[in-house]
Design a protein around this motif. Structure first.
Motif, short mmCIF file in Angstrom:
data_model
loop_
_atom_site.label_atom_id
_atom_site.label_comp_id
_atom_site.label_asym_id
_atom_site.label_seq_id
_atom_site.Cartn_x
_atom_site.Cartn_y
_atom_site.Cartn_z
N ALA A 195 0.84 -1.20 0.00
CA ALA A 195 0.00 0.00 0.00
C ALA A 195 0.87 1.25 0.00
O ALA A 195 0.57 2.23 -0.71
CB ALA A 195 -0.94 -0.01 1.21
N TYR A 196 1.96 1.25 0.77
CA TYR A 196 2.86 2.40 0.83
C TYR A 196 3.47 2.67 -0.54
O TYR A 196 3.49 3.81 -1.01
CB TYR A 196 3.95 2.16 1.87
CG TYR A 196 4.93 3.30 1.97
CD1 TYR A 196 4.64 4.42 2.74
CD2 TYR A 196 6.13 3.28 1.27
CE1 TYR A 196 5.52 5.48 2.81
CE2 TYR A 196 7.02 4.34 1.34
CZ TYR A 196 6.70 5.44 2.11
OH TYR A 196 7.58 6.49 2.17
N ASP A 197 3.97 1.65 -1.19
CA ASP A 197 4.59 1.83 -2.51
C ASP A 197 3.58 2.32 -3.54
O ASP A 197 3.91 3.14 -4.40
CB ASP A 197 5.24 0.53 -2.97
CG ASP A 197 6.48 0.17 -2.17
OD1 ASP A 197 7.04 1.06 -1.46
OD2 ASP A 197 6.91 -0.99 -2.23
N ALA A 198 2.34 1.86 -3.46
CA ALA A 198 1.30 2.31 -4.38
C ALA A 198 0.95 3.78 -4.17
O ALA A 198 0.44 4.44 -5.08
CB ALA A 198 0.05 1.44 -4.23
N PHE A 199 1.24 4.30 -2.99
CA PHE A 199 0.93 5.69 -2.64
C PHE A 199 1.99 6.68 -3.13
O PHE A 199 1.81 7.89 -3.03
CB PHE A 199 0.76 5.79 -1.11
CG PHE A 199 0.10 7.03 -0.63
CD1 PHE A 199 -1.22 7.31 -0.93
CD2 PHE A 199 0.80 7.95 0.14
CE1 PHE A 199 -1.84 8.46 -0.48
CE2 PHE A 199 0.20 9.11 0.61
CZ PHE A 199 -1.13 9.36 0.29
N ALA A 200 3.09 6.20 -3.69
CA ALA A 200 4.21 7.06 -4.11
C ALA A 200 3.80 8.20 -5.05
O ALA A 200 4.26 9.33 -4.86
CB ALA A 200 5.31 6.21 -4.74
N PRO A 201 2.92 7.98 -6.03
CA PRO A 201 2.53 9.11 -6.89
C PRO A 201 1.83 10.24 -6.13
O PRO A 201 2.02 11.41 -6.44
CB PRO A 201 1.59 8.48 -7.92
CG PRO A 201 1.97 7.03 -7.94
CD PRO A 201 2.39 6.71 -6.53
N VAL A 202 1.05 9.89 -5.11
CA VAL A 202 0.37 10.90 -4.30
C VAL A 202 1.40 11.66 -3.47
O VAL A 202 1.31 12.88 -3.32
CB VAL A 202 -0.72 10.27 -3.40
CG1 VAL A 202 -1.38 11.32 -2.52
CG2 VAL A 202 -1.75 9.54 -4.25
N GLN A 203 2.38 10.95 -2.93
CA GLN A 203 3.46 11.61 -2.18
C GLN A 203 4.13 12.66 -3.07
O GLN A 203 4.27 13.81 -2.67
CB GLN A 203 4.50 10.59 -1.71
CG GLN A 203 4.03 9.65 -0.66
CD GLN A 203 5.09 8.60 -0.34
OE1 GLN A 203 6.11 8.48 -1.00
NE2 GLN A 203 4.82 7.83 0.70
N LYS A 204 4.56 12.24 -4.24
CA LYS A 204 5.29 13.13 -5.14
C LYS A 204 4.43 14.33 -5.54
O LYS A 204 4.90 15.47 -5.57
CB LYS A 204 5.75 12.37 -6.38
CG LYS A 204 6.64 13.18 -7.27
CD LYS A 204 7.24 12.35 -8.37
CE LYS A 204 8.17 13.23 -9.19
NZ LYS A 204 8.92 12.48 -10.18
N ALA A 205 3.17 14.09 -5.84
CA ALA A 205 2.26 15.17 -6.25
C ALA A 205 1.98 16.15 -5.12
O ALA A 205 1.52 17.27 -5.38
CB ALA A 205 0.94 14.58 -6.76
N ASN A 206 2.26 15.75 -3.88
CA ASN A 206 1.96 16.60 -2.73
C ASN A 206 3.20 17.03 -1.97
O ASN A 206 3.16 17.28 -0.76
CB ASN A 206 0.96 15.89 -1.81
CG ASN A 206 -0.42 15.87 -2.41
OD1 ASN A 206 -1.15 16.84 -2.32
ND2 ASN A 206 -0.77 14.78 -3.08
N GLY A 207 4.32 17.13 -2.68
CA GLY A 207 5.48 17.80 -2.12
C GLY A 207 6.54 16.95 -1.46
O GLY A 207 7.53 17.49 -0.96
N VAL A 208 6.39 15.63 -1.44
CA VAL A 208 7.43 14.79 -0.85
C VAL A 208 8.60 14.74 -1.83
O VAL A 208 8.45 14.31 -2.98
CB VAL A 208 6.91 13.36 -0.56
CG1 VAL A 208 8.03 12.47 -0.04
CG2 VAL A 208 5.77 13.41 0.45
N THR A 209 9.77 15.19 -1.38
CA THR A 209 10.95 15.22 -2.24
C THR A 209 11.86 14.02 -2.03
O THR A 209 12.67 13.69 -2.90
CB THR A 209 11.75 16.52 -2.02
OG1 THR A 209 12.16 16.60 -0.66
CG2 THR A 209 10.91 17.74 -2.38
#
Length: 89
Positions: free
Chosen positions: A19-33
């Motif tokens: 689930a965490y790995d699948a969430f990566a695009p949302v992280q990137k789109a919301n400022g996680v560098t």
């Protein structure tokens, strides 16, 4: 650079990691560098995650995402996480 630390227990690390790995695009789109995942040596279901951001505001906004809460539920997070923000000294 602000870093958010999140520590929580999960019911099954393998399921949580998927689930965490699948969430990566949302992280990137919301400022996680940058991000990293750590497991406690004596308990693989005790997980600490770090997320780096360009600004404190971006970190706060990310922490308030409903998508984040939903992903944590889907991943099997048990109880409320412990969350704190830091700046590299």
């Amino acid at each position: 650079m602000p870093t958010m630390f999140v520590r929580h227990e999960v019911s099954d690390y393998a399921a949580w990691r998927k689930a965490y790995d699948a969430f990566a695009p949302v992280q990137k789109a919301n400022g996680v560098t940058a991000e990293a995942v750590y497991q406690a040596i004596d308990n693989p279901n005790d997980v600490t995650v770090t997320h780096e951001f360009a600004t404190v505001e971006a970190a706060h906004a990310f922490g308030k995402l409903e998508e984040l809460r939903a992903a944590m539920r889907t991943g099997g997070v048990l109880g409320a996480p412990t969350v704190w923000l830091t700046n590299k000294a």
